[in-house]
Design a protein around this motif. Structure first.
Motif, mmCIF file in Angstrom:
data_model
loop_
_atom_site.group_PDB
_atom_site.id
_atom_site.type_symbol
_atom_site.label_atom_id
_atom_site.label_comp_id
_atom_site.label_asym_id
_atom_site.label_seq_id
_atom_site.Cartn_x
_atom_site.Cartn_y
_atom_site.Cartn_z
ATOM 1 N N MET A 43 0.801 -1.224 0.000
ATOM 2 C CA MET A 43 0.000 0.000 0.000
ATOM 3 C C MET A 43 0.835 1.275 0.000
ATOM 4 N N GLY A 44 2.080 1.196 0.386
ATOM 5 C CA GLY A 44 2.947 2.372 0.272
ATOM 6 C C GLY A 44 2.934 3.278 1.489
ATOM 7 N N GLU A 45 3.653 4.388 1.363
ATOM 8 C CA GLU A 45 3.935 5.260 2.496
ATOM 9 C C GLU A 45 2.743 6.119 2.916
ATOM 10 N N SER A 46 1.696 6.187 2.112
ATOM 11 C CA SER A 46 0.553 7.016 2.480
ATOM 12 C C SER A 46 -0.374 6.316 3.474
ATOM 13 N N TYR A 47 -0.052 5.044 3.795
ATOM 14 C CA TYR A 47 -0.847 4.298 4.776
ATOM 15 C C TYR A 47 -0.008 4.078 6.024
ATOM 16 N N ARG A 48 -0.603 4.342 7.159
ATOM 17 C CA ARG A 48 0.089 4.143 8.436
ATOM 18 C C ARG A 48 -0.570 2.991 9.176
ATOM 19 N N PHE A 49 0.175 1.900 9.363
ATOM 20 C CA PHE A 49 -0.363 0.691 9.987
ATOM 21 C C PHE A 49 -0.104 0.699 11.492
ATOM 22 N N CYS A 50 -1.152 0.386 12.241
ATOM 23 C CA CYS A 50 -1.072 0.292 13.694
ATOM 24 C C CYS A 50 -1.515 -1.121 14.084
ATOM 25 N N PHE A 51 -0.651 -1.866 14.733
ATOM 26 C CA PHE A 51 -0.939 -3.263 15.053
ATOM 27 C C PHE A 51 -1.235 -3.434 16.541
ATOM 28 N N VAL A 52 -2.319 -4.146 16.836
ATOM 29 C CA VAL A 52 -2.598 -4.609 18.196
ATOM 30 C C VAL A 52 -2.384 -6.113 18.169
ATOM 31 N N LEU A 53 -1.279 -6.570 18.747
ATOM 32 C CA LEU A 53 -0.887 -7.974 18.632
ATOM 33 C C LEU A 53 -1.424 -8.828 19.769
ATOM 34 N N PRO A 87 -4.668 6.002 8.263
ATOM 35 C CA PRO A 87 -4.350 5.037 9.321
ATOM 36 C C PRO A 87 -5.125 3.734 9.143
ATOM 37 N N VAL A 88 -4.437 2.629 9.461
ATOM 38 C CA VAL A 88 -5.031 1.294 9.363
ATOM 39 C C VAL A 88 -4.786 0.579 10.688
ATOM 40 N N LEU A 89 -5.853 0.188 11.350
ATOM 41 C CA LEU A 89 -5.740 -0.547 12.605
ATOM 42 C C LEU A 89 -5.892 -2.034 12.315
ATOM 43 N N VAL A 90 -4.866 -2.825 12.649
ATOM 44 C CA VAL A 90 -4.887 -4.279 12.452
ATOM 45 C C VAL A 90 -4.864 -4.945 13.820
ATOM 46 N N ILE A 91 -5.912 -5.709 14.123
ATOM 47 C CA ILE A 91 -6.009 -6.407 15.403
ATOM 48 C C ILE A 91 -5.808 -7.890 15.146
ATOM 49 N N ASP A 92 -4.691 -8.422 15.610
ATOM 50 C CA ASP A 92 -4.355 -9.832 15.387
ATOM 51 C C ASP A 92 -4.904 -10.693 16.526
ATOM 52 N N GLU A 93 -5.084 -11.984 16.236
ATOM 53 C CA GLU A 93 -5.599 -12.942 17.219
ATOM 54 C C GLU A 93 -6.885 -12.417 17.873
ATOM 55 N N ALA A 94 -7.780 -11.900 17.045
ATOM 56 C CA ALA A 94 -8.975 -11.230 17.559
ATOM 57 C C ALA A 94 -9.911 -12.170 18.307
ATOM 58 N N GLN A 95 -9.760 -13.479 18.092
ATOM 59 C CA GLN A 95 -10.618 -14.421 18.842
ATOM 60 C C GLN A 95 -10.308 -14.400 20.331
#
Length: 267
Positions: free
Chosen positions: A66-76, A123-131
């Protein structure tokens, strides 16, 4: 060890989610395409799949694509209370010291999202292991994150990734308001037998080797043992290469893979 023996410059079946090694099966291509759409439209998506099917690797590939215009935020680790969750998200959005009251916290998040929008960042919020999310109230907070918007667009994309039980959890009637916010709900399936062959050859070529090291009957055995799950394919293939190196075999055949059965069952 086996790398030099088989002509690899690096380990072909490492456990780390390196996007270079992302083999795009039909399912992986579809998942990546749908997630791209979600980010472009600033929507909400759920991606599920068995352990080891490649969800995390897809998220890393998405970030690279997606490139530099997207900022990814991870909740691991989503085992959080609602306030802990909101403060974690706020921290990832540039609030180094998030507020302790919910009202102030939401205002900080609103300000941060609007500032990122003005800077041309999505901004993109990615929530891993959401179960593993322990509380329905946390799901409510995730749902309410989609309320951050201008008149014509959302300010935040959200991706939930989890194991198949996440689908079971969210199928309950009380999660109907949550489900209504989801634009894409995709389940990533294991590889087919044909894709398992392609996966093995693809990763060996990326690692500097050549396709065809595993005979067709060996691939059949690997598929049988792994169920087509990439992480398990990596485990079986690595053990087979180690055994083949020990035997000084130029090719990995079904008999060699079969000899690993008891070791793999108990691993």
């Amino acid at each position: 060890m086996y790398r030099e023996f088989y002509g690899f410059t690096e380990k072909p079946f490492s456990k780390t989610p390196d996007p270079r090694y992302l083999y795009l099966s039909r399912g992986h291509r579809e998942a990546l395409a749908r997630l791209k759409y979600v980010l472009e439209e600033k929507e909400f998506a759920i991606l599920t799949g068995e352990i080891g099917c490649g969800k995390t690797t897809i998220s890393r590939a998405l970030m690279d694509t997606m490139g530099e215009s997207y900022r990814f935020c991870f909740v691991l680790n989503p085992r959080l209370t609602p306030m802990e969750f909101l403060r974690t998200v706020a921290r990832s959005l540039c609030c180094d010291l998030p507020a302790t009251s919910k009202e102030d916290l939401l205002q900080e998040m609103t300000d941060s999202l609007y500032r990122l929008h003005c800077e041309g960042l999505s901004p993109v919020l990615v929530i891993d292991e959401a179960q593993l999310i322990p509380d329905r109230d946390v799901y409510d907070e995730i749902r309410l994150l989609t309320n951050f918007q201008l008149d014509d667009r959302n300010l935040l994309s959200v991706i939930l990734m989890g194991q198949p039980e996440l689908r079971t959890i969210l199928a309950a009637p009380q999660y109907e308001p949550f489900r209504q916010r989801v634009a894409i709900n995709y389940h990533l399936k294991p590889l087919t037998l044909e894709e398992t062959q392609e996966y093995l050859d693809f990763r060996m070529e990326i690692a500097g080797g050549y396709p065809g090291l595993f005979t067709p009957d060996a691939v059949q055995k690997i598929y049988e043992f792994s169920g087509g799950v990439p992480r398990m394919i990596n485990l079986v293939a690595t053990n087979a290469l180690l055994e083949g190196f020990g035997r000084e075999q130029s090719f990995i055949d079904a008999e060699l893979v079969e000899s690993l059965r008891s070791e793999l069952i108990h691993s």
